[in-house]
Structures are given as structure tokens and as C-alpha cells.
Design a protein around this motif. Sequence first.
Motif, PDB file in Angstrom:
ATOM      1  N   PHE A   1      -1.862   6.888  12.284  1.00  0.00           N
ATOM      2  CA  PHE A   1      -0.637   6.670  11.530  1.00  0.00           C
ATOM      3  C   PHE A   1       0.234   7.918  11.615  1.00  0.00           C
ATOM      4  N   GLU A   2       1.535   7.691  11.414  1.00  0.00           N
ATOM      5  CA  GLU A   2       2.456   8.810  11.231  1.00  0.00           C
ATOM      6  C   GLU A   2       3.244   8.568   9.958  1.00  0.00           C
ATOM      7  N   PHE A   3       3.625   9.665   9.330  1.00  0.00           N
ATOM      8  CA  PHE A   3       4.335   9.588   8.068  1.00  0.00           C
ATOM      9  C   PHE A   3       5.547  10.516   8.088  1.00  0.00           C
ATOM     10  N   GLY A   4       6.521  10.178   7.269  1.00  0.00           N
ATOM     11  CA  GLY A   4       7.691  11.023   7.094  1.00  0.00           C
ATOM     12  C   GLY A   4       8.094  11.046   5.634  1.00  0.00           C
TER      13      GLY A   4
ATOM     14  N   ILE B   1       0.840  -1.211   0.000  1.00  0.00           N
ATOM     15  CA  ILE B   1       0.000   0.000   0.000  1.00  0.00           C
ATOM     16  C   ILE B   1       0.867   1.251   0.000  1.00  0.00           C
ATOM     17  N   ILE B   2       1.890   1.259   0.852  1.00  0.00           N
ATOM     18  CA  ILE B   2       2.835   2.381   0.911  1.00  0.00           C
ATOM     19  C   ILE B   2       4.153   1.878   1.485  1.00  0.00           C
ATOM     20  N   GLN B   3       5.240   2.421   0.981  1.00  0.00           N
ATOM     21  CA  GLN B   3       6.546   2.064   1.519  1.00  0.00           C
ATOM     22  C   GLN B   3       6.653   2.544   2.972  1.00  0.00           C
ATOM     23  N   ASN B   4       7.475   1.874   3.763  1.00  0.00           N
ATOM     24  CA  ASN B   4       7.653   2.269   5.154  1.00  0.00           C
ATOM     25  C   ASN B   4       9.133   2.344   5.504  1.00  0.00           C
ATOM     26  N   HIS B   5       9.393   2.793   6.709  1.00  0.00           N
ATOM     27  CA  HIS B   5      10.781   3.070   7.097  1.00  0.00           C
ATOM     28  C   HIS B   5      11.520   1.852   7.646  1.00  0.00           C
ATOM     29  N   PHE B   6      10.863   0.709   7.776  1.00  0.00           N
ATOM     30  CA  PHE B   6      11.460  -0.462   8.408  1.00  0.00           C
ATOM     31  C   PHE B   6      12.592  -1.043   7.562  1.00  0.00           C
TER      32      PHE B   6
ATOM     33  N   SER C   1      11.163  13.575  -1.980  1.00  0.00           N
ATOM     34  CA  SER C   1       9.753  13.773  -2.315  1.00  0.00           C
ATOM     35  C   SER C   1       8.908  12.536  -2.013  1.00  0.00           C
ATOM     36  N   GLU C   2       9.531  11.500  -1.441  1.00  0.00           N
ATOM     37  CA  GLU C   2       8.841  10.239  -1.181  1.00  0.00           C
ATOM     38  C   GLU C   2       8.250  10.226   0.228  1.00  0.00           C
ATOM     39  N   ILE C   3       7.031   9.698   0.364  1.00  0.00           N
ATOM     40  CA  ILE C   3       6.353   9.594   1.656  1.00  0.00           C
ATOM     41  C   ILE C   3       6.468   8.160   2.169  1.00  0.00           C
ATOM     42  N   TYR C   4       6.764   8.046   3.458  1.00  0.00           N
ATOM     43  CA  TYR C   4       6.931   6.747   4.106  1.00  0.00           C
ATOM     44  C   TYR C   4       6.014   6.647   5.321  1.00  0.00           C
ATOM     45  N   LEU C   5       5.470   5.458   5.552  1.00  0.00           N
ATOM     46  CA  LEU C   5       4.774   5.143   6.795  1.00  0.00           C
ATOM     47  C   LEU C   5       5.840   4.883   7.855  1.00  0.00           C
ATOM     48  N   ILE C   6       5.696   5.504   9.043  1.00  0.00           N
ATOM     49  CA  ILE C   6       6.734   5.407  10.071  1.00  0.00           C
ATOM     50  C   ILE C   6       6.114   5.111  11.438  1.00  0.00           C
TER      51      ILE C   6
ATOM     52  N   LYS D   1      -4.296  11.414   3.408  1.00  0.00           N
ATOM     53  CA  LYS D   1      -5.680  11.004   3.667  1.00  0.00           C
ATOM     54  C   LYS D   1      -6.001   9.699   2.932  1.00  0.00           C
ATOM     55  N   ASN D   2      -5.682   9.645   1.644  1.00  0.00           N
ATOM     56  CA  ASN D   2      -6.026   8.466   0.847  1.00  0.00           C
ATOM     57  C   ASN D   2      -5.283   7.216   1.313  1.00  0.00           C
ATOM     58  N   VAL D   3      -4.006   7.378   1.641  1.00  0.00           N
ATOM     59  CA  VAL D   3      -3.218   6.239   2.112  1.00  0.00           C
ATOM     60  C   VAL D   3      -3.720   5.767   3.473  1.00  0.00           C
ATOM     61  N   SER D   4      -4.043   6.713   4.356  1.00  0.00           N
ATOM     62  CA  SER D   4      -4.550   6.349   5.686  1.00  0.00           C
ATOM     63  C   SER D   4      -5.836   5.545   5.570  1.00  0.00           C
ATOM     64  N   LEU D   5      -6.733   5.983   4.699  1.00  0.00           N
ATOM     65  CA  LEU D   5      -7.998   5.263   4.510  1.00  0.00           C
ATOM     66  C   LEU D   5      -7.760   3.874   3.885  1.00  0.00           C
ATOM     67  N   ALA D   6      -6.796   3.788   2.969  1.00  0.00           N
ATOM     68  CA  ALA D   6      -6.484   2.497   2.345  1.00  0.00           C
ATOM     69  C   ALA D   6      -5.866   1.535   3.361  1.00  0.00           C
TER      70      ALA D   6
END
Length: 295
Positions: free
Chosen positions: A208-211, A69-74, A215-220, A182-187
Motif C-alpha cells: 500500500f501507499e499512503f498520503g 477502513i480508511i479514506q482514499n484519494h479516489f 493531518s488526515e491520512i489517505y490510501l492512494i 501499520k494498523n491500517v495496512s494490516l486491517a
Amino acid sequence: MSQNIAELPIVKRTYNGKVRDIYDLGDTLLIVTSDRVSAFDVVFPNLITGKGKILNQISVYFFEKTKHIIQNHFITDKVEEYPSELHPFKAEIEGRSMLVKKTRVLPFECIVRGYISGSAWQEYKRFGTVHNMIMPDGLKESQRFPKALFTPSTKAVDGHDENISYHEMASRIDELIAERLKNVSLALFKYAHDFLKGKHILLADTKFEFGTIGSEIYLIDEVFTPDSSRLWDAHEYVAGIAQTSLDKQFIRDYVQQIGWDKEPPAPELPLEVIKATLSKYKEAYHRITGENKFL
């Protein structure tokens, strides 16, 4: 050997959060999840021994599950893959830590609510609104919303977070970034709600928190843990009443019962509240992952 991780030459800076201790290693961070517990943005004097490992490992589980769904920082939670300077601390950090990419943290908590509960229910009873959004008449406590709501808040360093509207959030950052969050959080919420429902758990709400890196957004931070989410036992769900939770609801209920004003210092927690809370964390881990390691 240094007496603690913070004294290592590779550590540029240390941040102590309510529950997590974060060690800045340059391009990466070491996040260590403690056994501290907080409620209403205040840390309690008691530890809940073992809680940190449970939270950390639930986050690792869902970082792997949601990367489509979205890349993350792990990066890894295996101590042998950490920088060698951290290896002597294996006994302290194994199971309760992860090495992650360092991002520029966006200063919002992205909250998604699938059911009306907690502060949303209290607001609705008084004003007929949730995060100042007008809601239909006649909603019952714990009732599912027709559509999940995105209800962000500011992320306070000290004190309480401030609930804001999506439009207020969009006025404080780039509109395209706000829309993406918003869209990623809902997904993410939809994915986890459907996944957990199959394990007889209802995801009532979560944050959720994001960083960003460039220009790339990550789930953190953490994801779908009992600290960041309201998890209900689907077997016992009945709209119209408060629900049985697989989280720190025992603590919230206790401090409201004794009339604590939700301002520091937090009161001491009785042993039975600590034990009951830990039991719920263990149950949540087992039911989510199917593993028995904490039982």
C-alpha cells in the motif's frame, strides 16, 4: 487542441512513473495507468495491451470496497466528471484513468505478507529471517504465517526500494503516523484476504501507499491489483512449493530463467510470456469483480 494532455494549461506538472503517468491539475491529480509492465523495479520494453485498464478498474473496485477502513484519494473515474479540458482525450483515458485528491505522499511502501514467498522466502532460506525478523524454524515455501507481517520498504524514485524494519520506519516519521500506517495496512490486508478467499483467491502479500492532506491520512495509488499484490489460485494451493499466480509471475519466472541481473535495461519479453501474463490479469479481474468485460 493540444497534442497531448501534458500540454494543457490546467496541467501544472507531469510525473511519469514505471506504469502510471500522473498529471498535476492543482488540487487534484489525473492518474493514467499505462500498459507498461515492470518487475524488480525495472520497466520492460514491451507493452501488455489492455493491462492498464484492468489495473485501474481493480483499484477503483477496491477503493470503493475499503473506504470503511480508511479514506482514499479516489474522486471519480468517469471522464465526463473530469475537468472539461480533459474531455477531448476520452478515447485515450477512458477506463484507464482516475481523478484523485492530491496528497503529500509518504515515502514508504507498506507491505503486508500473509504467506512466505518471493524475496521473503529467499531471505528466510539464507538467514532464517524475514525483513531481519527472526522466524520460526521449519517454515515451508508458500506457508501461511501465524500472523500477517508488516514489512515496510522505502519508496525509491529511481533504482530499487530498500527493505526496512517497522522501527526504522517509525524513526523516520512521527511514531503515531507509523503506528497508524501499520494498523491500517494490516486491517486492509485482513479485509481483502477474507474477501478474496471467498472467490477462491489467496492474497499472499500486497503493498500500500499512503498520503496526507493536512493531518488526515489517505490510501492512494493502487490497491489489491495484480501489480501490487501476489494473488494465488486457492484451488491449487499446496504449501511447500511455488504457487500458481494471478499476476506477472510469468515475467518474473522468465527473466530469472534467462539469468537477467535485474538491472536496466530489461530484456525483451517473448510473445508467449506477454499473452500468458495478460491472460492472468484478465482472469484476476473476472474472479475478483465477477464481471466478464475483459474476457
